[in-house]
Each structure stands twice: as C-alpha cells, then as structure tokens.
Design a protein around this motif. Structure first.
Motif, short mmCIF file in Angstrom:
data_model
loop_
_atom_site.label_atom_id
_atom_site.label_comp_id
_atom_site.label_asym_id
_atom_site.label_seq_id
_atom_site.Cartn_x
_atom_site.Cartn_y
_atom_site.Cartn_z
N HIS A 75 -53.25 -4.38 20.11
CA HIS A 75 -52.88 -3.66 21.36
C HIS A 75 -51.79 -4.19 22.21
O HIS A 75 -52.00 -5.54 22.31
N HIS A 104 -51.46 -8.24 21.15
CA HIS A 104 -52.31 -9.24 20.77
C HIS A 104 -53.47 -8.59 20.32
O HIS A 104 -53.84 -7.21 20.14
N HIS A 151 -58.12 -9.44 19.81
CA HIS A 151 -59.13 -10.48 20.14
C HIS A 151 -60.55 -9.75 19.72
O HIS A 151 -60.80 -8.66 19.59
N ARG A 201 -51.14 -10.54 31.09
CA ARG A 201 -51.34 -9.26 31.48
C ARG A 201 -51.47 -9.70 33.15
O ARG A 201 -52.03 -10.60 33.62
FE LIG Z 1 -56.33 -7.74 25.07
#
Ligand SMILES: [Fe+2]
Length: 328
Positions: free
Chosen positions: A150, A108, A110, A74
């Motif tokens: 997402h 990914h 989490h 990111r």
């Molecule tokens: Fe994320």
C-alpha cells in the motif's frame, strides 16, 4: 556472585541466603514475587482519552511546511495514550496523517493490519492496495490487511487528512513484525475493479445506516464493515463498525473485554467512559480501553466509526462482557 553448586543450594541456611543464590541462576521464588502475576480482574492500565482533529490538523499543516514525504515514510501524528508513550490502547495505535497535493507516500507492506477513515479530502486522493487504486473521500474506509502492498497519493488540489488505525502494539507484543519497502518505491496501478473488499464508500455506509436505523426501534443503529471476526475477514485482528446516534440518542452502557477506538465520522457528542466525560466532534478520536463501562450520546446526531480488537479476544477465549461472564 558465581553460580552456586547443587550442594551449596541444598545447604542454604536461610531464605535470604537462598534468594541470593537464586539470583545469578535466573530463578525466582514464586512464593516471594515482588509483584503478583495474577489478579482478580483487569488492571486497566490504559486510560480513556479524546484527541482533537482541529489541533491535529494545525500540527499537520505545520508538519507540511517542515517535513516532506521524501524524508518521512508517513507524515503522521501518533495518538499516545496518557498511560504510555506510543500506543493508543494495549493492542491498537491511531495516527492522523496528511498528504499534500502532488505528494506520494511510498508503497510498502508489513505484517500489522492497517486501515484508515478519511476525514477531509477532495477527489484525487487515493491509496493503491495490491495494485488497485482506491479513492479516498471523506467517510470512506480503506483497508490494508497484513502483508498487502500500500501507498498513498494525492492528485487533488487540497491537502488530504485521514485517521490511521493499526494493530502494531499487538504485533510488537507477539513479535511477528515484518516490513518491506516496495521494490519500485511506488506501486503502479495494475488492477481495475469496480468494487473492492478493501474499500467502504461513505455513501454506501450512509445508505446502510439509514436502513438499519429503520429496524432499530429508536435505538442507535450499528452496521459492520466487512466480516471481521467471522473467520473470513480481510482483517484478522480488528472488527470495524459504524454506529449512528440520531439526535438525542445514547448507546446502551457497555463493559467489554476488548479495546475500542472511535473515530467521529460525522456530528458531535460525548462519551462517558468509567466516569470520564469526553466531548467530541467530527474527526476527533476517542479511545475506550478494555473493561471500561462506556456510553456515547449525541444531542444533534453523529456517526462513530468503531475499531475494536474483539476478534482477537474472541479467538483466544478472552472476550467477556458486562457482568464478567464469558461473552461467547
Ligand atoms: Fe503502512
């Protein structure tokens, strides 16, 4: 020092000798702690602070030249509280993120819950959450709760900028951290829906604020986004709301045992947090750590997006407000 026998311990001749014998067996004398383990009220380690979107935007534009989304999971700038080197508050971390035209940020999932408030974007910026494409327009809020896939993309011709808010510091503290990259790198759009519980459109927020404002009797209106804290929420750890300050309005002072971050969705104003005055305008982010009395005011009108860990504090029985009495 080798591990003392029970007999050697029993025959210890002085407290100093006893402390030396206890050290290698990892015991500490509770009556001689180097620092207290209990105290009368919160120590308030984290500090109130404000981050400037204009500065972040400049830095993100540089990052756009210097690092691409192939290398960066990111492209974001983390808002580090002056009291530490990572978290924005004890339980919440914020970041500014930017994605350029044609770019994709890999999918990914989490365990930390994540959400975002879009600051600047044009039609074509999107997030795919569990196969559903959600548009990202200024003022929109997009949720990606615990373990939802997402990823982000930008089919527009303008950079898209947003504020990320996550409960990562809480997850790090409690340690249930799990992370998984998407097996196909970018999740495909598979679900078509008209309205998602993961998406709060700005136009709808404005409509609800206008309605709530009529009933607020000259006080700032606040509306909840979703049902955080009600036990049916997509977000178990954070509650979201929008607060509208009409020109000249101020919020009533609050001192609550919950951490709050405020993203400025619209307008400008200032926050007084335990004597610290923080001025802000659209896109800026303010952190008010728990147990700091604070009030917001605006001369020209503003909308603040509030994210708080109140649901965590409430569930655990730790939520208090004002005079220190339990708030539930
Ligand atoms: Fe994320």
């Amino acid at each position: 020092m080798t591990s003392p026998t029970p007999r050697e311990l029993a025959q210890s001749g002085s407290l100093d000798e006893l402390y030396k014998q206890l050290a290698p067996i990892r015991m500490g004398a509770g009556w001689a702690k180097p620092t207290p383990s209990l105290w009368p009220e919160p120590k308030k380690t984290f500090l109130p602070f404000v981050w400037s979107y204009a500065q972040a935007k400049g830095a993100l534009d540089a990052a756009g030249r210097l690092i691409n989304t192939e290398l960066a999971e990111r492209r974001n700038l983390i808002m580090q509280n002056p009291a530490g080197d990572y978290a924005t508050s004890r339980t919440i971390v914020c970041a500014y993120q930017m994605i350029m035209p044609g770019e994709k940020a890999r999918s990914h999932r989490h365990t930390p819950n994540a959400l975002r408030l879009v600051i600047d974007a044009e039609p074509g910026a999107f997030t795919i959450v569990n196969g559903e494409r959600l548009s990202m327009m200024p003022g929109d809020v997009v949720l990606t709760p615990n373990w939802c896939w997402h990823g982000h993309g930008n089919d527009s011709r303008a950079n898209a900028y947003w504020l990320d808010v996550l409960d990562v510091p809480l997850v790090q503290l409690l340690e249930p951290m799990f992370f998984e990259p998407h097996p196909e790198e970018f999740e495909k759009e598979t679900v078509v829906r008209n309205a998602s519980p993961m998406h709060f459109a700005w136009a709808e927020t404005e409509r609800r604020l206008a309605e709530a404002g009529k009933a607020a009797n000259g006080k700032p209106a606040e509306i909840a986004l979703g049902e955080a804290g009600a036990g049916t929420s997509a977000m178990d750890t954070m509650a979201l709301s929008m607060i509208e300050l009409k020109a000249g309005q101020a919020t009533a002072p609050r001192k609550v045992m919950a951490n709050s971050v405020f993203g400025v969705a619209k307008g400008s104003g200032s926050t007084d947090a335990a004597g610290t005055k923080l001025s802000w305008s659209r896109g800026d982010v303010i952190v008010v750590p728990a147990w700091h009395e604070h009030t917001h005011r605006s001369d020209d009108g503003a909308v603040l997006f509030r994210v708080t860990d109140e649901p965590v504090m409430r569930k655990l029985g730790f939520l208090r407000e004002g005079n220190g009495k339990s708030a539930h």
